[in-house]
Each structure stands twice: as C-alpha cells, then as structure tokens.
Design a protein around this motif. Structure first.
Motif, PDB file in Angstrom:
ATOM      1  N   ASN A  92     -22.689  16.118  11.190  1.00 29.61           N
ATOM      2  CA  ASN A  92     -23.722  15.954  10.173  1.00 29.61           C
ATOM      3  C   ASN A  92     -25.028  15.444  10.778  1.00 29.61           C
ATOM      4  O   ASN A  92     -26.109  15.870  10.382  1.00 29.61           O
ATOM      5  N   LEU A  93     -24.933  14.524  11.726  1.00 28.11           N
ATOM      6  CA  LEU A  93     -26.133  14.037  12.399  1.00 28.11           C
ATOM      7  C   LEU A  93     -26.814  15.165  13.176  1.00 28.11           C
ATOM      8  O   LEU A  93     -28.041  15.285  13.188  1.00 28.11           O
ATOM      9  N   MET A  94     -25.989  15.995  13.839  1.00 30.90           N
ATOM     10  CA  MET A  94     -26.541  17.163  14.529  1.00 30.90           C
ATOM     11  C   MET A  94     -27.245  18.074  13.530  1.00 30.90           C
ATOM     12  O   MET A  94     -28.347  18.582  13.790  1.00 30.90           O
ATOM     13  N   ALA A  95     -26.604  18.274  12.379  1.00 31.31           N
ATOM     14  CA  ALA A  95     -27.174  19.156  11.361  1.00 31.31           C
ATOM     15  C   ALA A  95     -28.501  18.623  10.844  1.00 31.31           C
ATOM     16  O   ALA A  95     -29.457  19.392  10.656  1.00 31.31           O
ATOM     17  N   ILE A  96     -28.583  17.320  10.602  1.00 29.56           N
ATOM     18  CA  ILE A  96     -29.831  16.718  10.120  1.00 29.56           C
ATOM     19  C   ILE A  96     -30.968  16.969  11.106  1.00 29.56           C
ATOM     20  O   ILE A  96     -32.076  17.366  10.717  1.00 29.56           O
ATOM     21  N   LEU A  97     -30.690  16.760  12.400  1.00 28.56           N
ATOM     22  CA  LEU A  97     -31.708  16.986  13.424  1.00 28.56           C
ATOM     23  C   LEU A  97     -32.109  18.460  13.492  1.00 28.56           C
ATOM     24  O   LEU A  97     -33.299  18.798  13.453  1.00 28.56           O
ATOM     25  N   LEU A  98     -31.120  19.341  13.569  1.00 23.76           N
ATOM     26  CA  LEU A  98     -31.417  20.761  13.751  1.00 23.76           C
ATOM     27  C   LEU A  98     -32.109  21.360  12.539  1.00 23.76           C
ATOM     28  O   LEU A  98     -33.009  22.195  12.682  1.00 23.76           O
TER      29      LEU A  98
END
Length: 458
Positions: A92-98
């Motif tokens: 989810n953190l990766m998704a927020i950044l991307l």
C-alpha cells in the motif's frame, strides 16, 4: 513546421515539446471526451477544493481491492495468520508513492503514461510495453470475471460458467455511466466502495481479532516471507494484486478530467490535491485488504482450516466460525460490489493504453467485449474441467501475472517523473527519485526471486 505550444505545454522546453508530440503531429488530450470536464472552484475553501479533486483516487483504489486481492489475502491469512499483513502495508505504501507519481506525470505534462512512452521510447520498446500492459489488463479482467461469477453463484445460485458469460454485459453498464458524465461515474464507484467498506467493517467487529497480532504482523517483517517459497508466492500475489500496473496508466489520465488552470502554479496546486485524493482513497483500500486477511486469519488459521484458499469455501465457513449469521452474505455482497467496480477501471485503462500506445480508437463497448471475451474463455474452460478449485488457482495465478508486469509500468513512470528535461520544474525531488527507484528495484528483485523459485521447483 512545429505548432506553437499551448498553455498546457508551456512549462516544457520547446525542444522536448517537439519530441513529445513528434509521433502524432497533434496535441490530442488523454480521454478527450472528459478532459477538463469537472469544474474546480477558484478561491474556495480547502474542503471544497479537496471535494472537487476527489474521485480519480477512489477510481484508482478500486483496482487495489478487486476480486484478485481476495484470493491472495484469503490464502495468506489462512496459511500464515497475520504474517503477511506487513506485505499488504508495504504494498500500500508503494501504491501511494507510485500513484502520486502517476498523477504528477499526467498533470505536469498533460499526457498519460502510455502517451509519454510512445513519445520517448523506440518503437520496439513501446510494442513490448504495450503487450505487457495488455497482459496485465487481461489478468485483471480474468480476476474480475472469476470474482463476479463466484459472487453471483453464492448469492443467487447461478452456475459459474453462466455467471462468467453474464459478466460480458457490464460493457453496457459502463457505456451508460460514461454517457451520464464522469462525475456520475465516480459517484457510482464511491457508492460501491462504501458498500464494500461497510461489509468488512461489520466482519472485523464480529471477528474480534488480536490487536497485538495485527500490529506485529503489519509493522514487524518476518524473514520467512522471502525464505519460504510458498509464502513468497502468496506475497508476490499480494503485491501483484495491490500495486496494479494498469492503474498507473489510468491515474495519469483521469486526473486530467479536472479543469485546473493549465499553468505552472495551477498544476502545482492540482498535484497537491490529486495526491491527497489518492492517498486518502488508498488508505481505504488498505483497510479492505487487511480486513480480508485478518478475517481469514481469525476464522481459518489455527482452526484446522489452513487450506482454505477458495472464495466459496470461505463463504461457507465464515458465518459458523465467526458466529455472525450474515457474515457470509456480507462477504459475497462485498465481492459482487468489488467485481462490478473493477469493470469500470479496467475498461478505462484499456482505452487509455490502446489510444496512448497505438492511437487506435474503438468504441468502449467493443473494447470491453473484446477484453472480457479474452478473459471469459479460460475461466469457462477451467471451470468446466476443474470446477471451483481450478478457478481459485487461476485467480491467484492471475495476480502473480500482474506482479510480473509491474516493472514494465513502474520503471518508465519513475524515469519520466525524475527527468527535469521532460517535467521541467515539476520533476520530483532527488530524495523522492531515490525512494522511487528503490521501490522499482525491490519489485524487480522480488520478481526475479519468484521466477527462480518457480522454475527451480519445476
């Protein structure tokens, strides 16, 4: 002779502008039928401005809680308890950044990711990227077909094969919603998201999970995640189901539906609000994904049901194991809402990818029927030959395929938003660029590890 730059392109260097549009000779916007169609109030309060920009983030979040997530989260919770909560949090953190980077690309350049790839990369590279993205969309569509067919079977007793065929009709649902206007489409998506959220909130209350177990699983990573091939396979499925490659193309386009000022100041403001919108929406997706795994961990892990990996099995066992008579019904209703919602984003992503890479425009209903038809065939065949167990395995496999496509979307995105020649003053800061490249490297490394374990096992 190169046409003079429009206001929307004014912040890019003129030479780079020419390179950006050299392949088309025209400045056609992404999704031209809805581009800049949603008004943004000037001088309004922050709450009204946030509401004006709210919508694209929630449409993107749909892909992060589609039926493909259910299979991987169920399997992860049943087999390994709370351990893989860390993978959901990390994803989810990766998704927020991307997704923030994707919104930035669309707003700063006025072009979506597919259009940017076509403009800057050689034709063979573009063709490979297009094929990879189409495979990701088909894999996502596969999950939607299976999930919706299972939900129809659980709620109404419709056979899986018939349910899979019925899903082809959603092409006309999308066509109707798009004709009503983009804001109406967003409202439909948000309404179904509220249904999903409510269903899982009730199940979490009934499950009464261990708070310490949740916190430990979410914030303390276990080395076993990488060391255990079975756990890594599920973890990669979770990443593939959570960080959706076609969503990066989708988000870079639909953020441009807002009528923000096409100046540098207007774009900076739009990037701020679009990032807030997607971050809030993806926190909702985190709750839903974590809830699926937590409910599975409470109901199945350590209770003799660790082998539960099929949605149908979970449906039958949830009510008696949780002691809530409507738990199974809520589970199936949320699954149906998830499948219906996912059809919208997959269709729009398919349109954006096809138009951006190929400049090929076909009616949305035709595009939807083609992609849905490709997804229906393997579902019908596998269901006919192997029954529900086969579809469950196909569902998990579709998410691993999605994960394998991630580098082909993530690397071009990070490349573009880090390049000041292409983004001008709206390029990301160096520390953000370093963080984004680390995320891209982690995704590639996990894919290589998964491929090695898969072929070594064979």
């Amino acid at each position: 002779m190169t046409p003079p730059p429009s206001e929307a392109e004014a912040t890019l260097p003129s030479q780079e502008q020419w390179r950006f549009f050299r392949d088309t000779g025209e400045n056609r916007p992404s999704l031209p039928e809805v581009n800049a169609s949603v008004a943004v109030p000037k001088g309004a309060t922050w709450l009204r401005r946030l509401f004006a920009f709210a919508g694209p983030g929630y449409m993107v979040s749909v892909g992060y809680m589609d039926p493909g997530n259910w299979a991987t989260d169920l399997a992860g919770g049943a087999q390994f308890g709370y351990t893989l909560l860390f993978v959901i949090m990390l994803s989810n953190l990766m998704a927020i950044l991307l997704q923030a980077l994707s919104a930035r690309l669309g707003i700063a350049t006025g072009r979506d990711l597919a259009q940017a790839c076509r403009a800057y990369y050689p034709r063979p590279v573009n063709f490979a990227l297009w094929i990879a993205c189409e495979l990701a969309i088909i894999a996502c569509d596969l999950a939607e077909v299976i999930g919706t067919a299972i939900a129809l079977n659980l709620l109404f007793g419709i056979p899986l094969v018939a349910g899979a065929i019925i899903t082809a009709l959603d092409a006309f649902l999308l066509l109707y919603l798009m004709n009503k206007g983009f804001r109406f489409l967003e409202a439909f998506v948000v309404a179904l998201l509220i249904v999903i959220f409510g269903c899982f909130a009730a199940q979490i209350i009934a499950a009464q999970p261990s708070v310490s177990g949740i916190l430990g699983g979410m914030f303390v990573p276990s080395p076993e995640i990488v060391a255990n091939p079975a756990m890594l396979y599920i973890a990669m499925g979770i990443i593939g189901a959570t960080v959706m490659p076609h969503n990066l193309y989708l988000h870079s386009s639909i953020v441009q539906t807002r009528a923000y000022e096409r100046t540098e100041e207007g774009r900076r403001d739009a990037i701020k609000w679009a990032t807030a919108d997607s971050t809030i929406a993806l926190m909702l997706a985190l709750f839903v994904n974590a809830s699926i795994l937590i409910v599975a961990a409470v109901a199945f892990h350590g209770t003799g049901h660790e082998d539960v990996a099929e949605i149908g099995q979970a449906y039958e066992l949830l009510s008696p194991l949780l002691g809530l008579s409507v738990a199974s019904i809520l589970f199936a209703v949320a699954l149906l809402a998830s499948g219906m919602n996912s059809t919208v984003t997959a269709t729009l992503a398919g349109q954006i990818v096809m138009e951006g890479f190929l400049h090929l425009r076909i009616p949305q209903w035709a595009r939807r029927l083609i992609t849905r038809g490709i997804a229906i065939v393997p579902v019908v065949v596998v269901t006919w030959l192997y029954g529900e167990k086969g579809t469950a395995e196909l569902l998990v496999l579709s998410q691993v395929i999605l994960s394998m496509q991630l580098p082909f979307a993530v690397i071009p995105l990070v490349h573009f938003v880090s390049d000041r020649k292409k983004m001008g003053s709206l390029a990301i800061a160096r520390w953000v660029s370093v963080l984004a490249w680390i995320v891209a490297t982690v995704i590639v490394a996990l894919n290589v590890k998964l491929l090695y374990d898969t072929f070594a096992g064979l």
